[in-house]
Design an enzyme around this catalytic site. Structure first.
Site, short mmCIF file in Angstrom:
data_model
loop_
_atom_site.label_atom_id
_atom_site.label_comp_id
_atom_site.label_asym_id
_atom_site.label_seq_id
_atom_site.Cartn_x
_atom_site.Cartn_y
_atom_site.Cartn_z
N SER A 22 106.26 -4.77 40.19
CA SER A 22 105.95 -5.52 41.41
C SER A 22 106.68 -6.86 41.40
CB SER A 22 104.44 -5.76 41.46
OG SER A 22 104.13 -6.73 42.42
N TYR A 24 96.71 -9.41 37.86
CA TYR A 24 97.43 -8.23 38.34
C TYR A 24 98.91 -8.31 37.94
CZ TYR A 24 100.02 -5.22 41.54
OH TYR A 24 100.90 -4.30 42.06
N LYS A 26 101.40 -6.04 35.27
CA LYS A 26 102.68 -5.41 35.62
C LYS A 26 103.78 -5.86 34.64
CE LYS A 26 101.49 -2.76 38.95
NZ LYS A 26 101.61 -1.31 38.84
N1 LIG Z 1 101.27 -1.50 48.05
C1 LIG Z 1 102.10 -2.48 47.68
O1 LIG Z 1 102.51 -3.33 48.51
C2 LIG Z 1 102.59 -2.57 46.25
C3 LIG Z 1 103.49 -3.60 45.90
C4 LIG Z 1 103.95 -3.69 44.59
C5 LIG Z 1 103.56 -2.74 43.65
N2 LIG Z 1 102.68 -1.75 44.01
C6 LIG Z 1 102.28 -0.77 43.00
O2 LIG Z 1 102.52 0.53 43.49
C7 LIG Z 1 101.60 1.45 42.92
C8 LIG Z 1 100.95 2.29 44.00
O3 LIG Z 1 100.29 1.42 44.90
P1 LIG Z 1 99.61 1.94 46.25
O4 LIG Z 1 99.79 0.86 47.25
O5 LIG Z 1 100.07 3.31 46.57
O6 LIG Z 1 98.07 1.94 45.80
P2 LIG Z 1 96.95 3.07 45.96
O7 LIG Z 1 95.68 2.44 45.53
O8 LIG Z 1 97.01 3.70 47.30
O9 LIG Z 1 97.41 4.14 44.88
C9 LIG Z 1 97.10 4.07 43.51
C10 LIG Z 1 96.76 5.49 43.07
O10 LIG Z 1 96.50 5.49 41.67
C11 LIG Z 1 95.26 6.15 41.41
N3 LIG Z 1 94.72 5.52 40.20
C12 LIG Z 1 94.32 4.22 40.05
N4 LIG Z 1 93.89 4.00 38.80
C13 LIG Z 1 94.03 5.18 38.12
C14 LIG Z 1 93.76 5.59 36.78
N5 LIG Z 1 93.26 4.74 35.89
N6 LIG Z 1 94.03 6.87 36.45
C15 LIG Z 1 94.53 7.75 37.35
N7 LIG Z 1 94.79 7.42 38.63
C16 LIG Z 1 94.55 6.15 39.01
C17 LIG Z 1 94.42 5.95 42.65
O11 LIG Z 1 93.42 6.93 42.83
C18 LIG Z 1 95.49 6.03 43.74
O12 LIG Z 1 95.72 7.35 44.17
C19 LIG Z 1 100.63 0.61 42.09
O13 LIG Z 1 101.06 0.64 40.75
C20 LIG Z 1 100.80 -0.78 42.67
O14 LIG Z 1 100.48 -1.78 41.72
C21 LIG Z 1 102.19 -1.65 45.28
#
Ligand SMILES: NC(=O)c1ccc[n+]([C@@H]2O[C@H](COP(=O)([O-])OP(=O)(O)OC[C@H]3O[C@@H](n4cnc5c(N)ncnc54)[C@H](O)[C@@H]3O)[C@@H](O)[C@H]2O)c1
Length: 324
Positions: A117, A144, A148
């Site tokens: 991130s 958070y 990362k």
């Molecule tokens: N959405 C954003 O703007 C953004 C920006 C930077 C980084 N990210 C990263 O991208 C990734 C996906 O984010 P997203 O927005 O799709 O979030 P999201 O919450 O929709 O998806 C996360 C998924 O991981 C699963 N999960 C969480 N903890 C878990 C565990 N311990 N074991 C198994 N499954 C688990 C959840 O059920 C979910 O399906 C994350 O790593 C997040 O930190 C997101």
């Protein structure tokens, strides 16, 4: 090639699942459904309802499937929650990742794409038109972001000690939807927050209107989730064709939009007249955070194609679909 996609039932993960299948690779999804939605996934793909903090269960997934690479998206992602519960975030995001890479190393799986991130950069002191590149100092300002950065550090050690080939994708502000049913249903990011405010008949808040930017509000780099999914396919190709390597790569557009500009775009797309309300600055918000995307172009031959207009239109369509 069989790719294990952790967090595949999530907002970004589900887009990545469809794009990986489109690239001709096979997919296995691991997700504990803590925030994921299983119906986002196509029928018939192998699904493991496993939490990454359960080390034995993670190892057992590698016994049941032949896996050639891992796209690791599963994580907890709410900055505010991470400040309230830092230990929980460490357990989920760092211990979970350690279990996963240990299972990979034990099974000679070396291809790894990690969802990092822009939060790893913290609050860099940049002018509004400066771009942040991957060589910038990493100094996260919340738990958070720290998880990362630690995920990147562990992955880098895996490249050095276990010959992993790692692309750590530093996503900037992800928004939009590839199809309505895959839209972001959480309300933590600017675009869904503005939609939710609209639904309530309220006015969207702009935190800080006196930043050193042209209109005084913060500037961010908004990348369409479908572009991001395509970046993952490029990253899979990159690690499949590299030896031991650790490569952090910014995934953004290289262009910033201010909070006022995003709200204005949403007004146009939704046909609403919203007069934003200015509120005090929030702690920890840098004035501007926009990606230098040259490394993504050079290493992955990838650049974003979609615009802020595409983001707002697709996100609004998904928002309405999911509220029917
Ligand atoms: N959405 C954003 O703007 C953004 C920006 C930077 C980084 N990210 C990263 O991208 C990734 C996906 O984010 P997203 O927005 O799709 O979030 P999201 O919450 O929709 O998806 C996360 C998924 O991981 C699963 N999960 C969480 N903890 C878990 C565990 N311990 N074991 C198994 N499954 C688990 C959840 O059920 C979910 O399906 C994350 O790593 C997040 O930190 C997101």
């Amino acid at each position: 090639m069989n790719w294990l996609i952790t967090g595949g039932a999530g907002y970004i993960g589900s887009h990545v699942v469809y794009e990986t299948l489109r690239s001709g690779r096979d997919v296995i999804v691991l997700d504990d459904l803590s925030s994921g939605i299983k119906s986002r996934l196509p029928d018939g793909i192998p699904f493991e309802e496993v939490t990454l903090t359960d080390r034995d269960a993670v190892f057992a997934v590698f016994d049941r499937h032949k896996i050639s690479g891992v796209l690791h998206l599963a994580a907890k992602k709410q900055v505010g929650e991470s400040i309230l519960h830092p230990d929980y975030y460490w357990e989920e995001n760092v211990v979970g990742l350690q279990n996963l890479v240990d299972a990979m190393a034990a099974n000679n799986v070396a291809n790894f794409v990690f969802s990092s991130s822009a939060a790893v950069y913290g609050q860099p002191d940049l002018k509004f038109d400066d771009l942040v590149d991957e060589a910038a100092n990493c100094a996260p300002i919340n738990p958070y972001g720290e998880t990362k950065l630690e995920g990147e550090n562990i992955s880098e050690k895996c490249a050095a000690n276990s010959d992993f080939s790692v692309a750590a994708l530093r996503y900037f502000n992800v928004a939009g939807a590839g199809k309505p049913e895959l839209g972001d249903q959480s309300i933590f990011n600017l675009v869904p927050i503005v939609f939710e405010t609209l639904d309530r008949g309220d006015r969207p808040k702009v935190f800080g209107n006196d930043y050193p930017t042209p209109d005084g509000s913060c500037i961010r780099d908004y990348v369409h989730v479908q572009d991001l999914a395509e970046a993952h396919v490029a990253a899979m190709e990159f690690v499949e064709n590299s030896g031991a390597i650790f490569m952090p790569i910014n995934i953004g557009t290289g262009t910033g939009s201010s909070v006022f500009e995003v709200i204005d775009k949403i007004s146009q797309v939704t046909g609403s007249t919203m007069e934003p309300v200015s509120a005090a600055r929030r702690n920890g918000d840098p004035a501007a955070l926009v990606a230098n995307v040259s490394r993504a172009k050079e290493m992955l031959n990838w650049s974003s194609k979609r615009t802020l207009d595409d983001i707002a239109k697709s996100a609004w369509e998904a928002w309405q679909f999911n509220r029917k």
